[in-house]
Design a protein around this motif. Structure first.
Motif, mmCIF file in Angstrom:
data_model
loop_
_atom_site.group_PDB
_atom_site.id
_atom_site.type_symbol
_atom_site.label_atom_id
_atom_site.label_comp_id
_atom_site.label_asym_id
_atom_site.label_seq_id
_atom_site.Cartn_x
_atom_site.Cartn_y
_atom_site.Cartn_z
ATOM 1 N N LYS A 58 0.824 -1.204 0.000
ATOM 2 C CA LYS A 58 0.000 0.000 0.000
ATOM 3 C C LYS A 58 0.866 1.265 0.000
ATOM 4 C CE LYS A 58 -3.878 -2.200 2.411
ATOM 5 N NZ LYS A 58 -4.806 -2.136 3.579
ATOM 6 N N GLU A 61 -0.648 5.045 -4.340
ATOM 7 C CA GLU A 61 -2.094 5.144 -4.525
ATOM 8 C C GLU A 61 -2.556 4.066 -5.517
ATOM 9 O OE1 GLU A 61 -4.287 7.109 -2.978
ATOM 10 O OE2 GLU A 61 -2.627 7.819 -1.731
ATOM 11 N N GLU A 270 -13.029 5.414 -10.322
ATOM 12 C CA GLU A 270 -13.037 5.027 -8.915
ATOM 13 C C GLU A 270 -14.387 4.433 -8.565
ATOM 14 O OE1 GLU A 270 -12.561 7.008 -4.446
ATOM 15 O OE2 GLU A 270 -12.235 8.208 -6.255
#
Length: 279
Positions: A58, A61, A270
């Motif tokens: 992680k 992004e 998204e």
């Protein structure tokens, strides 16, 4: 992009359900999913077999990691089809300035290519220089006479003139990497298209100085190498050795035809959370 094997959807996100005991992934893990079948996803979520998911760090992004898959992964794996590296060699990148060709420029710099030539329209010359490459005019007559018999590695995603001009740029020990036949495929309505395409395919496959790159072939046939390449590139981007390439470019339409330029890319969207969707 005219790349064989292009996936329909690439997803980077977090697992939002509990996983069975035999699953190597857990709730909250960030994963990468690449697939062509629409049955696995909808507008709001993706329901994927865990065997097709790759666990990610992680440290970047999600959209940046998708960008790596759409730009640096195909660029690196295209270069890997060459029997030698670009280090100390002259490279011609004939494919405009889309995400993959931008990635090729940056990777050739990191891998210490001696010189990088990129044919582009004049308005993109300054951008090519900023990336550390030498811009050339877009027509064969702009760069052919200058580069004839002087290039060690040619990467061609266009295929103008049936790749004859690009191959003529090679030194005796040079190699050409073919990533697409965009120019030839733009004339699919021509009477002799099928015959010409078959002839070009035969000639490319029969040449020992040519390799044909297929996007996602490594993913399909050697998942371990794909993961290794992704981790390598993810670290280079995280360490800012390589810049993030913005693969998301707006598209406009005119007279029912798509209007694009040399910086054309992909749609990145998204998936928004819905009330109770994690239950």
């Amino acid at each position: 992009m005219p790349l064989k094997g292009m996936p329909g959807v690439i997803i980077v996100g977090s697992i939002m359900t509990k996983t069975p005991s035999h699953c190597p992934l857990s709730f909250g893990d960030r994963v990468l999913g690449i697939f062509k079948d629409a049955k696995y996803y909808s507008e709001n979520y993706a329901n994927l077999p865990f065997k097709d998911l790759i666990k990610l760090k992680k440290n970047l992004e999600p959209w940046q990691q998708i960008s790596i898959v759409l730009s640096y992964i195909p660029a690196l794996q295209a270069l890997q089809t060459c029997p030698f590296t670009v280090e100390g060699n002259k490279v011609l990148l004939n494919g405009g300035l889309g995400p993959i060709n931008q990635a090729l420029i940056h990777l050739c710099k990191v891998h210490r290519a001696r010189r990088i030539y990129v044919p582009v329209e004049p308005e993109y010359s300054s951008l090519v220089r900023e990336m550390g490459a030498k811009p050339m005019g877009p027509k064969h007559s702009d760069w052919g006479p200058t580069l004839m018999n002087s290039i060690d590695v040619v990467v061609d995603f266009i295929g103008s003139n049936k790749f004859i001009t690009s191959k003529a740029m090679l030194v005796e020990t040079g190699h050409m990497i073919v990533g697409g036949t965009k120019d030839l495929d733009s004339r699919k309505d021509d009477l002799f298209y099928s015959l010409n395409k078959a002839f070009v395919d035969w000639r490319l496959h029969s040449s020992t100085r040519t390799s044909i790159f297929e996007f996602m072939k490594v993913y399909d046939t050697d998942r371990e190498s794909f993961i290794k390449d992704f981790k390598y590139l993810n670290k280079l981007v995280y360490d800012e050795v390589l810049p993030v390439i913005n693969t998301c470019v707006s598209q406009t339409y005119r007279e029912n035809e798509r209007e694009t330029d040399a910086l054309d890319g992909y749609f990145i969207v998204e998936i928004r959370e819905l009330d109770g969707w994690t239950q």
